[in-house]
Scaffold this active site. Structure first.
Site, PDB file in Angstrom:
ATOM      1  N   LYS A   1     -45.532  34.437   5.159  1.00 43.70           N
ATOM      2  CA  LYS A   1     -44.918  35.719   4.783  1.00 43.70           C
ATOM      3  C   LYS A   1     -45.125  36.760   5.881  1.00 43.70           C
ATOM      4  O   LYS A   1     -44.223  37.547   6.177  1.00 43.70           O
ATOM      5  CB  LYS A   1     -45.520  36.221   3.469  1.00 43.70           C
ATOM      6  CG  LYS A   1     -44.958  37.581   3.028  1.00 43.70           C
ATOM      7  CD  LYS A   1     -45.461  37.989   1.657  1.00 43.70           C
ATOM      8  CE  LYS A   1     -44.854  39.338   1.259  1.00 43.70           C
ATOM      9  NZ  LYS A   1     -45.229  39.724  -0.125  1.00 43.70           N
TER      10      LYS A   1
ATOM     11  N   HIS B   1     -20.208  -3.851   3.949  1.00 42.24           N
ATOM     12  CA  HIS B   1     -19.848  -2.549   3.371  1.00 42.24           C
ATOM     13  C   HIS B   1     -20.453  -2.381   1.983  1.00 42.24           C
ATOM     14  O   HIS B   1     -19.785  -1.945   1.049  1.00 42.24           O
ATOM     15  CB  HIS B   1     -18.335  -2.369   3.338  1.00 42.24           C
ATOM     16  CG  HIS B   1     -17.685  -2.532   4.672  1.00 42.24           C
ATOM     17  ND1 HIS B   1     -18.087  -1.821   5.780  1.00 42.24           N
ATOM     18  CD2 HIS B   1     -16.682  -3.335   5.084  1.00 42.24           C
ATOM     19  CE1 HIS B   1     -17.346  -2.175   6.823  1.00 42.24           C
ATOM     20  NE2 HIS B   1     -16.486  -3.095   6.427  1.00 42.24           N
TER      21      HIS B   1
END
Length: 517
Positions: free
Chosen positions: A138, A276
């Site tokens: 922060k 595939h």
């Protein structure tokens, strides 16, 4: 930003810790540390101040309370140059902490261990670490925060050169911290949700967090114009032994192949060829070479550039047969040394060893809808055995037909819908995948069997979803099938059953559909 004068180091993973600390001391930075981290630094001959000495407050409650102190969080959070903050810090004798190096208790690794208990998991929930990281992140305009050992070298380099870090680096590191703490909290939430709801281990979470680290960049996605990367802990499940790096499509195929092989993990020698993500041939035999012959015979065209998966260590005889065609990669639980040496002669062949079952990792599948939304579902891990079948025809299946039904059913589950598989004893004979019509899928499967010179006489036809009309079953019977397995559940089931009875077919309903989109 002023020169870095004070650093707090507290890490579970000690990778790279000592070289970083050495660089900091050489740059004139004072080190504060906790328990095991301080011990490691002292053993390396480095000067370090214990955190309890710095705060004047002892660690307590088995280390649960040590860094949650105003001298720590005040030193991280106060805004440098803010008169009010500076006055408060001076009044309470709070010194600035300019650098924080923290990595968290290994919660994810702990809960990934088989048999981990709930108390063990809870003890590995870090509290002080995330708190320090968030405070430092922060206030990143003034504080440098490091959560990943991969960043140690860059941070040490900048401090060694200038005594400080750049704003660009601090902002990047701060963002990385919040990504890490978000992922950490998500892992805790997911584990506790499952632990507290044991009756529903696949319960869907109220919120979905996908904050996972990038494992590697990929050359491109499905096509060269698409960028891509791999995220998560993929490399804990697969180890690449040979060949160039995996592509996006390789990883999709690999996942499909591994999923299919889990169906046969404890079966007789089994080999599958995929293309595939679809199986194009699966065979079983006395050994993997015999299994290869049966799988390859299903379709001798599609396997070129395909993926081969086996359910046991790949032996030299099978490796020699596979080496005769071009394959993208082979996935196996292990490789015999001679088989590995033979296959490593093929430069473009990738070899992957399965380290652990990838389906054990999470019970969910996640997909993006492309609309800033995601779909989450329980994985399709349902198993079907003979006791789950309902024989709906007058004729009961023979023992061989029943065994073939269950063999083909495990395969059709992994074929894209609409899916049809014709199977014989321990082998596929024809596969039709991804068609808009179930009849078309059947026609393709019959055509593929014909192309391969395989007879469908006496075969079993397997359908991933119900036959909506009798025509699909009739076509299978005309092709030579004598038995069928399907979920059932169509409004025309009675008509389909009647068509089977008219042709003396044995048919089983599973009650379970296996759509795969």
């Amino acid at each position: 930003m002023a020169k870095i004068q004070r650093a707090l180091l507290s890490v579970s993973d000690k990778t790279g810790l000592v070289p970083l600390a050495q660089a900091l001391i050489q740059a004139g930075v004072d080190l504060i540390s906790t328990g095991g981290t301080a011990k490691t630094l002292r053993e390396a001959g480095l000067k370090v101040t214990d955190l309890s000495a710095y705060t004047g407050f002892p660690e307590m409650m088995d280390g649960r309370v040590k860094t949650l102190h105003p001298k720590i969080h005040g030193g991280l959070l106060y805004i440098r140059g803010n008169e009010k903050h500076e006055a408060s810090a001076k009044s309470h004798q709070i010194e600035p902490i300019d650098l924080v190096v923290v990595n968290l208790y290994p919660f994810e690794e702990t809960v990934a261990r088989p048999g981990v208990t709930l108390p063990e998991a809870i003890e590995n929930i870090d509290i002080g670490g995330p708190s320090m990281l968030r405070s430092a992140a922060k206030n990143h305009e003034s504080v440098t925060v490091v959560v990943d050992p991969e960043d140690y070298a860059e941070v040490a380099g900048q401090i060694s050169e200038t005594g400080e870090t750049t704003p660009t680096l601090r902002r990047k590191l701060a963002a990385k911290v919040f990504a890490r703490t978000a992922a950490y909290d998500a892992a805790i939430a997911a584990h506790l949700t499952r632990a507290f709801e044991p009756a529903a281990p696949a319960a869907l979470p109220a919120a979905l967090s996908l904050n996972v680290p990038r494992a590697q960049a990929l050359r491109y996605g499905e096509n060269p114009h698409q960028s891509a990367a791999l995220y998560g802990r993929f490399h804990e499940y697969f180890k690449q032994l040979h060949g160039k790096e995996l592509s996006y499509n390789n990883i999709l195929d690999l996942t499909a192949a591994a999923g299919l092989m889990t169906e046969f993990a404890h079966d007789v020698p089994t080999l599958a060829i995929l293309k595939h993500t679809n199986p194009c041939g699966v065979g079983q035999g006395a050994d993997l070479r015999a299994a290869w012959d049966r799988a390859f015979a299903t379709d001798k065209q599609a396997p070129f550039g395909g993926i081969i998966a086996v359910n046991r260590a790949l032996n030299p005889a099978c490796a020699e047969a596979i080496a005769e065609i071009f394959s993208e990669f082979i996935i196996a639980p292990d490789f015999h040394a001679d088989a590995l040496a033979l296959l490593q002669k093929k430069k473009n062949l990738r070899l992957l060893k399965v380290l652990k079952n990838p389906l054990d990792a999470r019970p969910w599948d996640v997909r993006s809808t492309g609309a800033d939304s995601f779909l989450l579902q329980e994985r399709d891990l349902r198993k079907t055995g003979a006791d789950n079948l309902k024989i709906v025809t007058r004729r009961q299946p023979t023992a061989e037909e029943l065994e073939t039904m269950l063999f083909g059913w495990r395969i059709v589950k992994h074929v894209k819908s609409n899916a049809i598989v014709y199977a014989g004893a321990g082998r596929t004979l024809g596969i039709g995948a991804g068609q808009m019509s179930r009849v078309d899928a059947s026609r393709i499967a019959v055509w593929k069997a014909g192309e391969a010179g395989l007879s469908l006489k006496g075969s079993v036809v397997c359908s991933d979803a119900f036959f909506p009309f009798p025509d699909g079953l009739i076509a299978a019977a005309e092709a030579g099938a004598t038995a069928a397995i399907q979920p059932g559940g169509s409004v025309r089931d009675a008509e389909v059953i009647a068509a089977a009875d008219e042709r003396n077919l044995a048919m089983a309903f599973t009650g379970i559909r296996h759509f795969r989109h």
